[in-house]
Design a protein around this motif. Sequence first.
Motif, PDB file in Angstrom:
ATOM      1  N   ARG A 125     -25.911  25.030  93.162  1.00  0.00           N
ATOM      2  CA  ARG A 125     -24.951  25.297  93.676  1.00  0.00           C
ATOM      3  C   ARG A 125     -24.549  24.436  94.878  1.00  0.00           C
ATOM      4  O   ARG A 125     -23.385  24.123  95.348  1.00  0.00           O
ATOM      5  N   GLY A 126     -25.735  24.008  95.390  1.00  0.00           N
ATOM      6  CA  GLY A 126     -25.502  22.988  96.582  1.00  0.00           C
ATOM      7  C   GLY A 126     -25.259  23.566  97.715  1.00  0.00           C
ATOM      8  O   GLY A 126     -24.823  24.944  97.828  1.00  0.00           O
ATOM      9  N   SER A 127     -25.160  22.874  98.812  1.00  0.00           N
ATOM     10  CA  SER A 127     -24.582  23.488 100.289  1.00  0.00           C
ATOM     11  C   SER A 127     -22.960  23.197 100.630  1.00  0.00           C
ATOM     12  O   SER A 127     -23.085  21.735 100.720  1.00  0.00           O
ATOM     13  N   SER A 128     -22.332  23.982 100.280  1.00  0.00           N
ATOM     14  CA  SER A 128     -20.690  23.791 100.313  1.00  0.00           C
ATOM     15  C   SER A 128     -20.445  23.737 101.668  1.00  0.00           C
ATOM     16  O   SER A 128     -20.467  24.835 102.451  1.00  0.00           O
ATOM     17  N   LEU A 129     -19.680  22.872 102.139  1.00  0.00           N
ATOM     18  CA  LEU A 129     -19.092  23.105 103.609  1.00  0.00           C
ATOM     19  C   LEU A 129     -18.157  24.307 103.524  1.00  0.00           C
ATOM     20  O   LEU A 129     -17.988  24.919 104.502  1.00  0.00           O
ATOM     21  N   LEU A 130     -17.103  23.967 102.415  1.00  0.00           N
ATOM     22  CA  LEU A 130     -16.131  24.862 102.379  1.00  0.00           C
ATOM     23  C   LEU A 130     -16.613  26.635 102.239  1.00  0.00           C
ATOM     24  O   LEU A 130     -15.948  27.413 102.937  1.00  0.00           O
ATOM     25  N   ALA A 131     -17.801  26.688 101.560  1.00  0.00           N
ATOM     26  CA  ALA A 131     -18.312  28.040 101.482  1.00  0.00           C
ATOM     27  C   ALA A 131     -19.298  28.453 102.441  1.00  0.00           C
ATOM     28  O   ALA A 131     -19.265  29.802 102.613  1.00  0.00           O
ATOM     29  N   VAL A 176     -17.179  32.865 102.690  1.00  0.00           N
ATOM     30  CA  VAL A 176     -16.822  32.901 101.259  1.00  0.00           C
ATOM     31  C   VAL A 176     -15.761  34.320 101.257  1.00  0.00           C
ATOM     32  O   VAL A 176     -14.834  34.005 100.440  1.00  0.00           O
ATOM     33  N   LEU A 177     -16.119  35.329 101.718  1.00  0.00           N
ATOM     34  CA  LEU A 177     -15.094  36.346 101.959  1.00  0.00           C
ATOM     35  C   LEU A 177     -13.863  36.172 102.360  1.00  0.00           C
ATOM     36  O   LEU A 177     -12.783  36.585 102.020  1.00  0.00           O
ATOM     37  N   ALA A 209     -10.292  36.290 100.563  1.00  0.00           N
ATOM     38  CA  ALA A 209      -9.464  37.090 101.149  1.00  0.00           C
ATOM     39  C   ALA A 209      -8.225  36.412 101.326  1.00  0.00           C
ATOM     40  O   ALA A 209      -6.888  37.154 101.434  1.00  0.00           O
ATOM     41  N   THR A 210      -8.101  35.206 101.748  1.00  0.00           N
ATOM     42  CA  THR A 210      -6.761  34.492 102.194  1.00  0.00           C
ATOM     43  C   THR A 210      -6.084  33.589 101.388  1.00  0.00           C
ATOM     44  O   THR A 210      -5.158  33.384 101.432  1.00  0.00           O
ATOM     45  N   TYR A 263     -21.515  35.574  96.341  1.00  0.00           N
ATOM     46  CA  TYR A 263     -21.789  34.467  95.879  1.00  0.00           C
ATOM     47  C   TYR A 263     -21.729  34.221  94.311  1.00  0.00           C
ATOM     48  O   TYR A 263     -21.013  33.207  93.998  1.00  0.00           O
ATOM     49  N   ASP A 264     -21.969  34.998  93.538  1.00  0.00           N
ATOM     50  CA  ASP A 264     -22.000  35.143  92.196  1.00  0.00           C
ATOM     51  C   ASP A 264     -20.504  35.235  91.832  1.00  0.00           C
ATOM     52  O   ASP A 264     -20.145  34.643  90.512  1.00  0.00           O
ATOM     53  N   PHE A 265     -19.960  35.994  92.548  1.00  0.00           N
ATOM     54  CA  PHE A 265     -18.350  36.154  92.132  1.00  0.00           C
ATOM     55  C   PHE A 265     -17.565  34.746  92.527  1.00  0.00           C
ATOM     56  O   PHE A 265     -16.870  34.209  91.894  1.00  0.00           O
ATOM     57  N   TRP A 266     -18.087  34.229  93.571  1.00  0.00           N
ATOM     58  CA  TRP A 266     -17.500  32.785  94.191  1.00  0.00           C
ATOM     59  C   TRP A 266     -17.838  31.841  93.331  1.00  0.00           C
ATOM     60  O   TRP A 266     -16.974  31.054  92.936  1.00  0.00           O
ATOM     61  N   TRP A 267     -18.966  31.592  93.233  1.00  0.00           N
ATOM     62  CA  TRP A 267     -19.404  30.287  92.582  1.00  0.00           C
ATOM     63  C   TRP A 267     -19.628  30.566  90.895  1.00  0.00           C
ATOM     64  O   TRP A 267     -19.272  29.718  90.226  1.00  0.00           O
TER      65      TRP A 267
END
Length: 520
Positions: free
Chosen positions: A85-91, A99-100, A104-105, A258-262
Amino acid sequence: GAPRHVDDRTTQRGEGAKRRPASPTPPEFAPQETHEAMVETRANRRKSLGHASKASSPQRSRSDTKNLKSGGDLHWSGAKKGGARGSSLLANLVSTGGVLALIATTPFIAIIVWHLFVNLDGSLVALVAAFKKDGLQLIPKIWPHTSPRAWRLLGAYAGFEAFLQLCLPGKRFEATTTANGNVPVYKANGVQALLVTVAAFFACWHFGLTTPTEVHTLFGEMLAAMVVVSFVFCIFLLIKGHVAPTDQDSGSCGNIIYDFWWGMELYPKLGPLNIKQFTNCRFGMMAWALLPIVFACHQYQRDGYLADSVLVCVALMCVYNFKFFLWETGYFNSMDIQHDRAGYYICWGCLVWVPSVYASPALYVASVQPPVTLGAPVALAIFVAGVVSIWINYDSDRQRQEFRACGGKDPVWGKKPVIVEAEYQVLMNEEWVTKKSILLASGWWGIARHFHYLPELTASFFWTAPALFGKLPPYLYVIFLTILLVDRALRDDTRCSLKYGKYWKEYCKLVPYRIIPGVF
């Protein structure tokens, strides 16, 4: 940016001869049973050909086994552990909280962008004033109610694109072998699907099945529907990844958010339908290719002429998106496909964010009244600059593909290419296999490690420039793409550093900048 950025500049040069059995892995990262035949493993190939399985070799060290059991990031690919997955600046701005916040937005931002360009003429001042007056109550106030007609149009589009993906003829394309030894297989029919989709739209308009103005009018309703449908779809993907993964390139990171996000699966499939090819290419990118044309036709219907600002913006987007589908097999070897799993980040983004934000410059110039007039000299200058940017972006990707195809033997820009010979490991048939790659450090790829991002950014600027510079919101996509590509460059550098180790350090000495030479 659009889901299309190749993250690596390598070509494999054989499997190598170094093998060792995989270390024991925790139960949650154990290989899953294959439920669909979407990917073809090297082991299955050998078995079908009557070849013996590959011999085992010495065990991993105890320290390696301990690292795996403790959940440490032993391997660059995350093999057997849910992937890299790496280290995401965005996440990772605020870890799980970040992430939440994004989950949410972003659905509301997608609708606000539509409202801003269609109903407020792109005025940020008007949007701020509306929020000051109504607060968060503004969101339900502007939220479109999806009519049955909008549902039918949306369903017809999605079903048509799924049909084209499965039924149009196309060459078989095998992408890069995964860290678990799977070979993803695709039907490469992107250009055919693009041409048929555009022709189908004009046929529907001609026969009175719909009109550009109807699609423009119902676009907000269709976006609102996709916000909900895509969210539910991502929940389905999360559950599927836990109970019925398509292949062994699947796993949990231990955090359900994170499983939902990634996402859980790298190459999920529903029956014969490749999910990521559908969400990313046939739904998302195809919508970006079609919508600007629809918006331009709407502006022509409304005003009786095609504004030069609309013509330049839409023409550049058409050139870019044709380039994408022409190069689609290259996209199958990109970070979006090879490393980012099928979750909210990729799938929801392609189903909702791409139609909403990526196509927003065309939505703005086609919606604002009166339309912006550039004049022939300015329009021509912007168009030429945009085409040059798109060509450089295409040529850099082409240069790397040809470099891979010839194994680094052909000249690059008339000279012998500068190459770093590297080794890395993948997990194949329960064995760690040392493989070889060559890293290109000349041509476009001697300028910066992710040079193709630079012309991508300039192209996005030029197809937004017809909006002129009186308002900031039309440049939302340019701002977003800049953040996205910087994030991708950082993530890719981290992944390649883990993958190649000392070889990557050598490569970085030859090519010290990530995107902009002398700056970053």
